[in-house]
Design a protein around this motif. Structure first.
Motif, PDB file in Angstrom:
ATOM      1  N   GLY A  18      42.749  38.730  46.346  1.00 42.88           N
ATOM      2  CA  GLY A  18      41.442  38.534  45.722  1.00 42.88           C
ATOM      3  C   GLY A  18      40.315  38.816  46.685  1.00 42.88           C
ATOM      4  N   TRP A  19      40.478  38.374  47.944  1.00 36.86           N
ATOM      5  CA  TRP A  19      39.447  38.630  48.956  1.00 36.86           C
ATOM      6  C   TRP A  19      39.319  40.126  49.225  1.00 36.86           C
ATOM      7  N   GLY A  20      40.457  40.822  49.289  1.00 36.19           N
ATOM      8  CA  GLY A  20      40.430  42.267  49.515  1.00 36.19           C
ATOM      9  C   GLY A  20      39.760  42.998  48.364  1.00 36.19           C
ATOM     10  N   MET A  21      40.052  42.578  47.125  1.00 34.28           N
ATOM     11  CA  MET A  21      39.426  43.197  45.954  1.00 34.28           C
ATOM     12  C   MET A  21      37.916  42.958  45.960  1.00 34.28           C
ATOM     13  N   ALA A  22      37.526  41.730  46.270  1.00 33.36           N
ATOM     14  CA  ALA A  22      36.097  41.411  46.294  1.00 33.36           C
ATOM     15  C   ALA A  22      35.382  42.237  47.350  1.00 33.36           C
ATOM     16  N   LEU A  23      36.023  42.404  48.504  1.00 35.37           N
ATOM     17  CA  LEU A  23      35.425  43.202  49.573  1.00 35.37           C
ATOM     18  C   LEU A  23      35.276  44.653  49.148  1.00 35.37           C
ATOM     19  N   TYR A  24      36.303  45.186  48.498  1.00 37.85           N
ATOM     20  CA  TYR A  24      36.273  46.586  48.054  1.00 37.85           C
ATOM     21  C   TYR A  24      35.221  46.797  46.971  1.00 37.85           C
ATOM     22  N   TYR A  25      35.155  45.878  46.016  1.00 35.45           N
ATOM     23  CA  TYR A  25      34.220  46.016  44.910  1.00 35.45           C
ATOM     24  C   TYR A  25      32.778  45.695  45.300  1.00 35.45           C
ATOM     25  N   SER A  26      32.585  45.140  46.499  1.00 29.93           N
ATOM     26  CA  SER A  26      31.227  44.854  46.976  1.00 29.93           C
ATOM     27  C   SER A  26      30.621  46.031  47.736  1.00 29.93           C
ATOM     28  N   ASP A  27      31.376  47.100  47.890  1.00 28.75           N
ATOM     29  CA  ASP A  27      30.871  48.273  48.599  1.00 28.75           C
ATOM     30  C   ASP A  27      29.796  48.953  47.750  1.00 28.75           C
ATOM     31  N   GLY A  70      33.503  48.795  38.313  1.00 30.33           N
ATOM     32  CA  GLY A  70      32.650  48.927  37.145  1.00 30.33           C
ATOM     33  C   GLY A  70      31.457  47.990  37.207  1.00 30.33           C
ATOM     34  N   PHE A  71      30.908  47.681  36.052  1.00 28.47           N
ATOM     35  CA  PHE A  71      29.770  46.758  35.953  1.00 28.47           C
ATOM     36  C   PHE A  71      30.327  45.343  35.934  1.00 28.47           C
ATOM     37  N   ILE A  72      30.059  44.557  36.970  1.00 33.57           N
ATOM     38  CA  ILE A  72      30.747  43.277  37.133  1.00 33.57           C
ATOM     39  C   ILE A  72      29.855  42.057  36.885  1.00 33.57           C
ATOM     40  N   SER A  73      28.582  42.274  36.566  1.00 37.49           N
ATOM     41  CA  SER A  73      27.673  41.134  36.395  1.00 37.49           C
ATOM     42  C   SER A  73      28.123  40.189  35.290  1.00 37.49           C
ATOM     43  N   ASN A  74      28.805  40.709  34.284  1.00 40.40           N
ATOM     44  CA  ASN A  74      29.204  39.874  33.150  1.00 40.40           C
ATOM     45  C   ASN A  74      30.692  39.551  33.155  1.00 40.40           C
ATOM     46  N   ASP A  75      31.394  39.850  34.245  1.00 40.78           N
ATOM     47  CA  ASP A  75      32.824  39.537  34.310  1.00 40.78           C
ATOM     48  C   ASP A  75      33.025  38.046  34.551  1.00 40.78           C
ATOM     49  N   ILE A  76      33.988  37.464  33.850  1.00 38.62           N
ATOM     50  CA  ILE A  76      34.212  36.014  33.935  1.00 38.62           C
ATOM     51  C   ILE A  76      35.569  35.675  34.537  1.00 38.62           C
ATOM     52  N   LEU A  77      36.273  36.693  35.057  1.00 30.83           N
ATOM     53  CA  LEU A  77      37.571  36.458  35.672  1.00 30.83           C
ATOM     54  C   LEU A  77      37.475  36.658  37.178  1.00 30.83           C
ATOM     55  N   LEU A  82      33.490  35.077  41.217  1.00 28.07           N
ATOM     56  CA  LEU A  82      33.157  34.437  42.481  1.00 28.07           C
ATOM     57  C   LEU A  82      32.221  35.283  43.339  1.00 28.07           C
ATOM     58  N   MET A  83      31.934  36.503  42.893  1.00 29.80           N
ATOM     59  CA  MET A  83      31.065  37.403  43.641  1.00 29.80           C
ATOM     60  C   MET A  83      29.624  37.256  43.151  1.00 29.80           C
ATOM     61  N   ASP A  84      28.673  37.299  44.076  1.00 31.92           N
ATOM     62  CA  ASP A  84      27.279  37.228  43.664  1.00 31.92           C
ATOM     63  C   ASP A  84      26.416  38.330  44.269  1.00 31.92           C
ATOM     64  N   PHE A 128      18.798  48.996  27.137  1.00 31.52           N
ATOM     65  CA  PHE A 128      18.853  48.548  28.526  1.00 31.52           C
ATOM     66  C   PHE A 128      18.397  47.105  28.675  1.00 31.52           C
ATOM     67  N   ASN A 129      17.779  46.552  27.653  1.00 34.47           N
ATOM     68  CA  ASN A 129      17.218  45.200  27.752  1.00 34.47           C
ATOM     69  C   ASN A 129      18.188  44.106  27.339  1.00 34.47           C
ATOM     70  N   ILE A 130      19.408  44.461  26.984  1.00 31.63           N
ATOM     71  CA  ILE A 130      20.394  43.443  26.640  1.00 31.63           C
ATOM     72  C   ILE A 130      20.686  42.591  27.871  1.00 31.63           C
ATOM     73  N   GLU A 131      20.950  41.314  27.679  1.00 28.61           N
ATOM     74  CA  GLU A 131      21.251  40.401  28.782  1.00 28.61           C
ATOM     75  C   GLU A 131      22.429  40.942  29.599  1.00 28.61           C
ATOM     76  N   HIS A 132      22.208  41.171  30.884  1.00 24.82           N
ATOM     77  CA  HIS A 132      23.224  41.844  31.709  1.00 24.82           C
ATOM     78  C   HIS A 132      24.432  40.965  31.990  1.00 24.82           C
ATOM     79  N   ARG A 133      24.328  39.660  31.780  1.00 19.68           N
ATOM     80  CA  ARG A 133      25.469  38.769  32.012  1.00 19.68           C
ATOM     81  C   ARG A 133      26.250  38.460  30.735  1.00 19.68           C
ATOM     82  N   SER A 134      25.825  39.024  29.634  1.00 19.65           N
ATOM     83  CA  SER A 134      26.511  38.764  28.371  1.00 19.65           C
ATOM     84  C   SER A 134      27.898  39.401  28.380  1.00 19.65           C
ATOM     85  N   TRP A 135      28.908  38.642  27.939  1.00 14.52           N
ATOM     86  CA  TRP A 135      30.268  39.185  27.900  1.00 14.52           C
ATOM     87  C   TRP A 135      30.825  39.229  26.475  1.00 14.52           C
TER      88      TRP A 135
END
Length: 325
Positions: A18-27, A70-77, A82-84, A128-135
């Motif tokens: 999970g830490w490795g994935m978070a690091l990769y996806y934070s690039d 991908g677009f991760i702002s609305n991911d809940i898994l 855990l990424m911000d 583009f104005n839809i709530e970006h955290r909506s899942w």
């Protein structure tokens, strides 16, 4: 005991993955050549006025959608929930996308205030104005993808010499209106970043107008300080916004070349671009540092605020230059 050890090992492996994935996806996505991307998209045809700006808006949006993770702002898994830092970066870029989409709908595609708004762009901007955290349905990814599809249709219509309904007007007044919105964005980011160390600020809300009034009274002096938990979020949101605006200004340099040259403003725009490029320098520490003043540790927020403030000041000068005859 053996089962406990196996369970612990599995948990450790899961955390490391999970830490490795978070690091990769934070690039963060790298910068790209807006003129070359537009030329590739146009194929054998020569891009017309407005093509590069529209194509850059498309490419920036697609970068949000199709970068690693991908677009991760609305991911809940996990690990995305855990990424911000990356969600904050996405929000900053998205705010600039929203501003340009609105400007294209209200100004850049219209010759005068009473002209009819573009039939495609008036559908693009609300998506583009839809709530970006909506899942839930409709998801931001679906709406942004639909907006890109409409932008592609608009881009193609610009290239059709027989289609006079869809236009892009490279006028000084149109450009100035969008730049003034960018000024406000950068001014806000600069203030929020500067508040990382806390400041006693005088209330200047009503300064300059003796007849000015406001809804509720506020103190003469206020202590402004960003929460310790929000410092990295503010930094990455400003960094994402700067990344997107950097590319939009490079596209503007192409489509508004004649206007900028006539106003002798090309070098002013290039200086703004250079300041924004400085905001994208590599971060050599594993976390955003928040040293105070001239202390031992760096303060990344203040460094970012410096570059953004200089770009903001240059934008103000540029809009003044464009307003002159």
């Amino acid at each position: 005991m053996q089962k406990l050890m196996i369970g612990g090992a599995l948990l450790l492996c899961t955390l490391l993955i999970g830490w490795g994935m978070a690091l990769y996806y934070s690039d963060e996505p790298a910068a790209f050549d807006v003129a070359q991307i537009a030329k590739t998209a146009a194929g054998n045809d020569k891009p017309v006025v407005g093509y590069t700006t529209t194509n850059t808006l498309i490419h920036v949006t697609e970068t949000l959608l199709y970068k690693p993770g991908g677009f991760i702002s609305n991911d809940i898994l996990p690990p995305f929930v855990l990424m911000d830092d990356m969600p904050a970066w996405e929000l900053g870029a998205l705010e600039m996308i929203r501003d340009l989409a609105l400007a294209m709908r209200t100004d850049l595609s219209r010759s005068q205030s009473q002209s009819v708004e573009n039939s495609l762009l008036k559908q693009v901007q609300p998506k583009f104005n839809i709530e970006h955290r909506s899942w839930v349905v409709p998801t931001p990814e679906d709406e942004y993808t639909a907006a890109v599809k409409l932008l592609r249709a608009y881009r193609q219509a610009l290239m059709d010499p027989n289609n006079q309904e869809h236009q892009f007007f490279a006028r000084a007044d149109n450009l100035r209106d969008w730049l003034k919105q960018a000024e406000k964005r950068l001014g806000s980011y600069s203030q929020r970043l500067s508040a990382s160390v806390g400041q006693d600020r005088l209330n200047t809300d009503l300064a300059g107008d003796a007849a000015a009034r406001q809804s509720t009274l506020t103190p003469h002096e206020m202590m402004i300080k960003t929460s310790w938990w929000r410092i990295d979020n503010e930094f990455y949101e400003a960094r994402g916004a700067s990344w997107a605006l950097l590319h939009f200004l490079k596209a503007i340099e192409v489509d508004f070349a004649d206007v900028l040259e006539r106003k002798n403003a090309t070098v002013s725009l290039q200086q703004i671009i250079r300041e924004l490029e400085s905001t994208q320098q590599t971060i050599w520490t594993p976390m955003i540092l928040n040293g105070s003043g001239f202390g031992v540790l760096a303060n990344h927020s203040l460094v970012m605020a410096n570059y953004i403030s200089r770009a903001n000041a240059a934008l103000i000068d540029l809009t003044e230059l464009l307003s002159q005859g």
